[in-house]
Design a protein around this motif. Structure first.
Motif, PDB file in Angstrom:
ATOM      1  N   THR A  78       0.740  -1.236   0.119  1.00 39.50           N
ATOM      2  CA  THR A  78      -0.016  -0.110   0.039  1.00 39.50           C
ATOM      3  C   THR A  78       1.184   1.262  -0.022  1.00 39.50           C
ATOM      4  N   GLY A  80      -2.190   4.734   2.525  1.00 35.08           N
ATOM      5  CA  GLY A  80      -1.927   3.372   2.761  1.00 35.08           C
ATOM      6  C   GLY A  80      -2.666   2.626   3.970  1.00 35.08           C
ATOM      7  N   LEU A  81      -2.810   3.104   5.026  1.00 33.20           N
ATOM      8  CA  LEU A  81      -3.481   2.613   6.065  1.00 33.20           C
ATOM      9  C   LEU A  81      -5.038   2.435   5.946  1.00 33.20           C
ATOM     10  N   LEU A  82      -5.551   3.647   5.345  1.00 33.25           N
ATOM     11  CA  LEU A  82      -6.870   3.880   5.036  1.00 33.25           C
ATOM     12  C   LEU A  82      -7.376   2.829   3.831  1.00 33.25           C
ATOM     13  N   GLY A  83      -6.421   2.429   2.955  1.00 28.62           N
ATOM     14  CA  GLY A  83      -6.931   1.612   1.930  1.00 28.62           C
ATOM     15  C   GLY A  83      -6.527   1.960   0.530  1.00 28.62           C
ATOM     16  N   MET A  84      -5.351   2.746   0.222  1.00 28.41           N
ATOM     17  CA  MET A  84      -5.080   2.853  -1.066  1.00 28.41           C
ATOM     18  C   MET A  84      -3.655   2.195  -1.570  1.00 28.41           C
ATOM     19  N   PRO A  85      -3.912   1.057  -2.294  1.00 34.15           N
ATOM     20  CA  PRO A  85      -2.770   0.119  -2.749  1.00 34.15           C
ATOM     21  C   PRO A  85      -1.899   1.052  -3.606  1.00 34.15           C
TER      22      PRO A  85
END
Lengths: 548, 269
Positions: free
Chosen positions: A383, A445-450
């Protein structure tokens, strides 16, 4: 109009055309390395700006998705193999003979060959933009089967592989040269524990390169067979296993992280004591922790594969080794802080970049520990958290270190001082741009973006816009540096032999040093960081007078 | 503009440490700013570990950056000042101290991580590779050990990844579907295969990720705990439309799920 002082430079440093020819002088080769790699840095940075332009909005609108994949593949390859590694080798080439009291590298012709291979490898890599199918698009990991799916015989991936093999060969040749030079050409009295830390780190870096780069070259040769000859080393449809490639790749590419960071750590270990006017705190501990990092660095590669086809026990083993490597790294950071403590600190540009290195590297180190923890890694691997982490280490670390080195040794290389105001502007725009660009990526990244995506969820738009703004500022921040370097090289104030009152051997010879470096080879009687010791300082002045 | 040199002394160190601790505390209480909601049983222990490391990491970062700033302000050379600092070359006690503290910290983090991994492994089988591959290497092998496997989970879904789509085959449904519906509070296992290149399964709200590897079977096991719509992302670069290889994950109540499943079963191949 020609300034009289600029004529002096040409007289001092000889014909400028030597920088474009096959010179065997380590100082010419060092500058060739530095200038060439800086050119590639600008190119890789330009690609990064196109990437950030694309990511300023969630949809695809600047470049096509396949072009985008090519951009981040070539961006990473350029930054690693054509900027950080060769720029570090550039400093090594210029400085190692001067720092150990030698007249040149052990194998001057091999040295020139190591350099001239690099523009060839770089041209080969970039030539993939001229073929119909375009450059490699499988990321700088080149994981099969994606990397072996090309159909044309001449394709971007093949050019990428050949180019990386060529550049890897250059690294291996340079590593042999550094090891032999440092091992056998030290001046009388230059014991191992009198070597400046930059020399230690170049020695250790070369050993890592020598042990790991051949593994990468081997893996890439097998990959070439899969790609072009239809073999199935890694291709599951023919009985191969793509995970085997991942192991071979990371067996080089994790140690490569240390290949990229150790020389920069060496640079700041020279800069910090000089401008704090104090000896390097814990010199031996720092030298030995470099060795420890190198040894441990060979035992951690599979932490890049915690979500791959790896069994639980293996994940636990590599988590543990990856955690352990934080210890020697932390020791270095605390020793640098102790070097600054109670000093007489001169906050010039070189020092700002060196101190910036320490601060930014710590953030990269902390996120590195988070990534080493398997459960957290399972959430954040692949991520933007990883993109943030690696740029804190490689930009906030390595690149800040390289800049510190440029400001620190520019007077030695050119005989002229750089402009301090432009330097400060360069540092602060870089520092702000860097943090604006890379800090918010942790949250993305932590929230969800690869990572490696051209299209992303609209909820991440604002943060990506901030990141892109920082990226553009970072791009612009190189302008005052380029302007400064060119201007100062031509008409900067003369620096003299020792503008920073340093104690290592390069400051005992004129700037720029004569072709043979030392008129009479020095006899070393003290360490490189004798700040605050009047007795040693006197000795140093005597030696200096003698060498003139 | 010249910032005046700040003084040294115990009260300055005390004030500095207090600022570091306050900032660290502030990061700690706002840790969830960095995290999406937790929608699976496996997420809270991972979050706990993350919060712990975030607080420790933030504390270390603030401390180091604080010392750098302090050094820059307190030990700066005045204009015209010459002379060097004290020639201190090292202090053994300090070296021992800053070797011991990081060692203790990383050991503690390793052990905590190991424990969390064991905890999520009981409910979320993330193991793949050798041991797992032999167990699940073929459809026949799965049929050989149905008792073990069925006892473990409430629902097993076969997942097939390809450029650039996910296909799900539910038990009792002949036609694979492009939608992922999951019943809430039920233990689910996804058995994943790839038709072409590497892909990666990741639902941020579940905190779980597993590569999908051609030629191997990997699996991920978890228990969704919150109904809602989430997104399954592909996390291994798989070609031009890698970023678009997403599918909605609908976690539903059991009746809703069963209604949907009945509709799917009615579809003729």
């Amino acid at each position: 109009m020609v300034d009289a002082s600029s004529l002096d430079v040409f007289k001092e440093s000889g014909d400028w055309r030597k920088y474009f020819g096959f010179s065997t002088d380590h100082k010419v080769i060092g500058i060739q390395y530095l200038v060439t790699s800086f050119f590639f840095y600008l190119l890789g940075g330009f690609m990064a700006m196109v990437i950030r332009a694309e990511l300023a909005t969630p949809e695809t609108n600047v470049v096509e998705p396949d072009v985008y994949n090519g951009l981040f593949t070539i961006h990473a390859t350029v930054m690693i193999f054509l900027w950080i590694i060769p720029a570090s080798a550039g400093f090594g080439n210029y400085l190692i003979p001067l720092l150990i009291g030698a007249r040149d590298m052990a194998f001057p012709r091999l040295n020139a060959i190591s350099f001239w291979i690099i523009p060839v490898g770089g041209a080969l890599l970039l030539s993939s933009y001229l073929i119909p199918s375009g450059p490699a698009q499988s990321g700088w990991w080149a994981y099969p089967p994606l990397s072996t799916s090309a159909t044309d015989f001449i394709n971007g991936q093949l050019l990428w592989i050949i180019s990386v093999i060529v550049l890897g060969t250059s690294s291996i040749l340079a590593a042999i040269n550094f090891i032999v030079t440092i091992w056998s050409m030290r001046a009388e009295g230059m014991d191992l524990f009198r070597m400046p830390i930059f020399v230690w780190n170049t020695l250790v870096t070369s050993a890592i390169t020598l042990l790991s780069a051949p593994v990468l070259v081997g893996a890439l040769i097998l990959l070439t067979f899969d790609l072009s000859a239809g073999t199935s080393f890694f291709n599951p449809t023919g009985g191969g296993n793509p995970v085997v490639y991942q192991h071979l790749f990371w067996f080089y590419s994790h140690p490569a992280v240390y290949i990229m960071i150790l020389p920069a750590m060496g640079i700041i270990s020279e800069v910090l004591p000089t401008f704090a006017r104090k000896p390097l705190f814990g010199y031996r501990v720092i030298a030995l922790s470099t060795v420890a990092i190198a040894v441990l660095g060979f035992t951690v590669w599979a932490h890049h594969m915690f979500t791959s086809g790896t069994p639980g026990w293996l994940r636990m083993f590599f988590m543990f080794t990856s955690m352990i490597i934080a210890i020697p790294t932390g020791i270095k950071v605390f020793n640098w802080l102790a070097t600054l403590w109670g000093g007489k600190i001169l906050l010039n540009t070189a020092m700002l970049f060196a101190m910036g290195f320490v601060g930014m590297f710590v953030i990269g180190g902390v996120t590195g520990i988070m990534l080493a923890s398997v459960p957290v890694n399972i959430h954040v691997s692949n991520t933007y958290f990883v993109v943030a982490h690696l740029h804190y280490v490689l930009f906030g670390g390595s690149v800040f270190g390289l800049y510190a080195g440029m400001y620190y040794w520019f007077p030695k290389m050119t005989g002229r001082l750089m402009n301090e105001t432009l330097g400060q502007i360069h540092f602060w725009t870089s520092f702000i741009g860097f943090n604006l660009c890379f800090f918010p990526m942790h949250q993305l990244g932590l929230l969800g973006m690869p990572r490696r995506v051209a299209i992303y969820d609209p909820q991440f738009t604002l943060v990506n816009l901030i990141v892109s703004t920082g990226g553009f500022l970072l791009g612009i921040s190189t302008l005052p540096f380029i302007f400064n370097a060119v201007l100062s090289w031509v008409r900067g104030r003369p620096a003299g032999a020792n503008p920073w009152n340093g104690y290592s051997l390069e400051w005992t010879v004129p700037s720029p040093p004569p072709v043979e470096n030392f008129v009479k080879l020095p006899v070393v009687t003290s360490g490189p960081y004798e700040y605050g010791r009047e007795d040693k300082a006197k000795e140093q002045t005597l030696n200096e007078d003698e060498s003139r | 503009m010249r910032i005046p040199r700040i003084p040294t002394g115990p009260w300055v160190y005390g004030a500095g440490l207090t600022i570091v601790l306050l900032l660290t505390y502030w990061v700690g209480v706002n840790a969830d700013f960095f995290l999406p909601i937790a929608a699976a049983e496996e997420a809270p222990p991972i979050d706990g570990l993350f919060r712990f490391m975030l607080v420790v990491g933030a504390g270390i970062s603030f401390f180091v950056i604080g010392v750098l700033l302090y050094a820059a302000l307190a030990f700066r050379r005045e204009p015209g000042e010459t002379g060097d600092g004290q020639p201190v070359e090292g202090v053994l006690t300090l070296e021992v101290l800053w070797t011991a503290i990081p060692t203790a910290l990383v050991l503690f983090i390793s052990i905590s991580s190991y424990n969390v991994y064991q905890e999520i492994s009981e409910t979320a089988s993330l193991t793949a590779g050798h041991t797992h591959t032999t167990l699940l290497s073929s459809a026949e092998a799965q049929d050989d050990t149905p008792a073990v496997r069925d006892a473990a989970v409430d629902l097993e879904i076969q997942v097939e990844a390809q450029q650039w789509a996910w296909l799900f085959t539910y038990p009792g449904v002949k036609v694979p579907t492009g939608e992922l519906h999951l019943p809430v509070d039920q233990e689910v296992r996804l058995v994943m295969r790839s038709k072409d290149v590497l892909h990666g399964f990741w639902v941020p709200e579940f905190r779980l990720k597993q590569d999908v590897i051609p030629g191997q079977t990997t699996s991920v096991r978890f228990r969704p705990t919150k109904t809602g719509t989430y997104v399954l992302n592909c996390t291994q670069l798989c070609g031009a439309y890698h970023g678009a290889m997403k599918v909605e994950v609908k976690v539903e109540t059991i009746p809703e799920y069963q209604r949907w499943l009945k509709e799917q079963a009615a579809v003729q191949p």
